[in-house]
Enzyme design. Structure first.
Site, PDB file in Angstrom:
ATOM      1  N   CYS A 181       0.841  -1.205   0.000  1.00 42.00           N
ATOM      2  CA  CYS A 181       0.000   0.000   0.000  1.00 42.00           C
ATOM      3  C   CYS A 181       0.875   1.253   0.000  1.00 42.00           C
ATOM      4  O   CYS A 181       0.667   2.175  -0.791  1.00 42.00           O
ATOM      5  CB  CYS A 181      -0.942  -0.032   1.203  1.00 42.00           C
ATOM      6  SG  CYS A 181      -2.112   1.328   1.211  1.00 42.00           S
ATOM      7  N   CYS A 182       1.912   1.285   0.872  1.00 37.65           N
ATOM      8  CA  CYS A 182       2.807   2.449   0.911  1.00 37.65           C
ATOM      9  C   CYS A 182       3.522   2.615  -0.424  1.00 37.65           C
ATOM     10  O   CYS A 182       3.716   3.736  -0.900  1.00 37.65           O
ATOM     11  CB  CYS A 182       3.839   2.311   2.030  1.00 37.65           C
ATOM     12  SG  CYS A 182       3.211   2.712   3.669  1.00 37.65           S
ATOM     13  N   CYS A 225      -1.212   8.866   7.004  1.00 34.85           N
ATOM     14  CA  CYS A 225      -2.540   8.466   6.550  1.00 34.85           C
ATOM     15  C   CYS A 225      -3.455   8.202   7.750  1.00 34.85           C
ATOM     16  O   CYS A 225      -3.007   7.683   8.776  1.00 34.85           O
ATOM     17  CB  CYS A 225      -2.433   7.202   5.711  1.00 34.85           C
ATOM     18  SG  CYS A 225      -1.579   7.465   4.147  1.00 34.85           S
ATOM     19  N   CYS A 264      -3.568   4.702   9.448  1.00 35.30           N
ATOM     20  CA  CYS A 264      -2.278   4.153   9.886  1.00 35.30           C
ATOM     21  C   CYS A 264      -1.582   4.996  10.943  1.00 35.30           C
ATOM     22  O   CYS A 264      -0.428   4.746  11.289  1.00 35.30           O
ATOM     23  CB  CYS A 264      -1.356   3.987   8.692  1.00 35.30           C
ATOM     24  SG  CYS A 264      -1.980   2.804   7.499  1.00 35.30           S
ATOM     25  N   CYS A 304       7.989   3.923   5.445  1.00 36.69           N
ATOM     26  CA  CYS A 304       7.075   3.641   4.336  1.00 36.69           C
ATOM     27  C   CYS A 304       7.822   3.417   3.039  1.00 36.69           C
ATOM     28  O   CYS A 304       7.236   3.096   2.023  1.00 36.69           O
ATOM     29  CB  CYS A 304       6.076   4.766   4.182  1.00 36.69           C
ATOM     30  SG  CYS A 304       6.854   6.367   4.072  1.00 36.69           S
TER      31      CYS A 304
HETATM   32 FE1  SF4 Z   1      -1.371   2.863   2.829  1.00 39.77          FE
HETATM   33 FE2  SF4 Z   1      -1.201   3.249   5.446  1.00 39.77          FE
HETATM   34 FE3  SF4 Z   1       0.984   3.452   3.874  1.00 39.77          FE
HETATM   35 FE4  SF4 Z   1      -0.964   5.297   3.815  1.00 39.77          FE
HETATM   36  S1  SF4 Z   1       0.426   4.829   5.534  1.00 39.77           S
HETATM   37  S2  SF4 Z   1       0.058   4.442   2.080  1.00 39.77           S
HETATM   38  S3  SF4 Z   1      -2.823   3.995   4.063  1.00 39.77           S
HETATM   39  S4  SF4 Z   1      -0.233   1.614   4.327  1.00 39.77           S
END
Ligand code: SF4
Length: 241
Positions: free
Chosen positions: A121-122, A205, A208, A233
């Site tokens: 996701c990151c 985010c 998170c 991340c």
């Molecule tokens: Fe995805 Fe969480 Fe990373 Fe944001 S912080 S990009 S929602 S995993």
């Protein structure tokens, strides 16, 4: 493209280690503008640097990555900053198709399922858009501080970013404490993120990031379900993997 050699960067890092952030920024803007921009997620460090930059050169550049999962308070602050500093915040989004595919296969909240999915996701929402932004720059400025986490203790004020094509990475407040950042914000009346008043020390985010308890590590609220060693991340990696 303006590049620095490893040795030259080391010398500059040594030279600027004892200098004020403003001096680092003056050198960086003088050397790289307009192919230099501040990366900000609008936490305390980011707004501090925005204020400093605006006083050095009102034409400074700042960008942010809108992951699609940010807090409303972040958007509110971006607009406040745009107005106060008359700056166009450059906003970058993830690739639509990649996000569509990711959430269709793994679900909306995949980050809670495993470290690998959280990293996917990151990567999709932050790292790939960052690569796109950085490919148009020679240098980037960040608000990284050594005291932020165990993954950031060796940050230098000027370094070669091997993970991003050996461009230059400038971290003017690498040696600042959290307290110093907040003293600057208060003294200069810098607009700051509303979630800081609700116990959030690190802005990211919405799903998170959460508020921390007194005495917790400053980034403890990030991916709180993971161990400290995995808490990056992928935006700030030193070496190519
Ligand atoms: Fe995805 Fe969480 Fe990373 Fe944001 S912080 S990009 S929602 S995993």
């Amino acid at each position: 493209m303006m590049k620095l050699g490893e040795k030259e960067a080391e010398k500059l890092a040594e030279k600027f280690e004892t200098k004020k952030p403003q001096e680092v920024l003056e050198w960086a803007l003088g050397t790289f503008h307009p192919r230099i921009s501040l990366a900000s997620s609008f936490g305390a460090e980011g707004v501090t640097l925005i204020d400093m930059l605006s006083k050095i050169d009102p034409k400074f550049r700042v960008f942010t990555l809108d992951t699609g999962r940010l807090n409303q308070e972040t958007y509110d602050l971006i607009d406040k900053i745009r107005t106060k500093y008359s700056v166009q915040v450059e906003v970058f989004y993830p690739d639509t198709e990649s996000v569509e595919k990711m959430v269709s296969v793994h679900g909306m909240n995949l980050f809670y399922d495993s470290v690998d999915l959280r990293r996917l996701c990151c990567r999709t929402r932050k790292v790939e858009p960052l690569m796109r932004v950085l490919s148009g720059l020679d240098a980037w400025i960040t608000g990284l501080r050594r005291g932020q986490s165990i993954t950031r203790t060796d940050v230098k004020k000027i370094e070669i970013d091997e993970a991003h094509g050996n461009m230059v990475k400038v971290n003017p407040i690498a040696d600042w404490s959290n307290e110093r950042v907040w003293n600057y914000i208060r003294k200069n009346e810098v607009p700051y993120h509303a979630l800081h008043d609700k116990g959030h020390t690190s802005i990211g985010c919405e799903p998170c990031t959460r508020a921390i308890q007194p005495g917790d590590d400053i980034r403890a609220g990030r991916w709180w379900w993971e161990s400290p060693e995995t808490k990056e991340c992928g935006l700030h990696v030193h070496k190519k993997e």
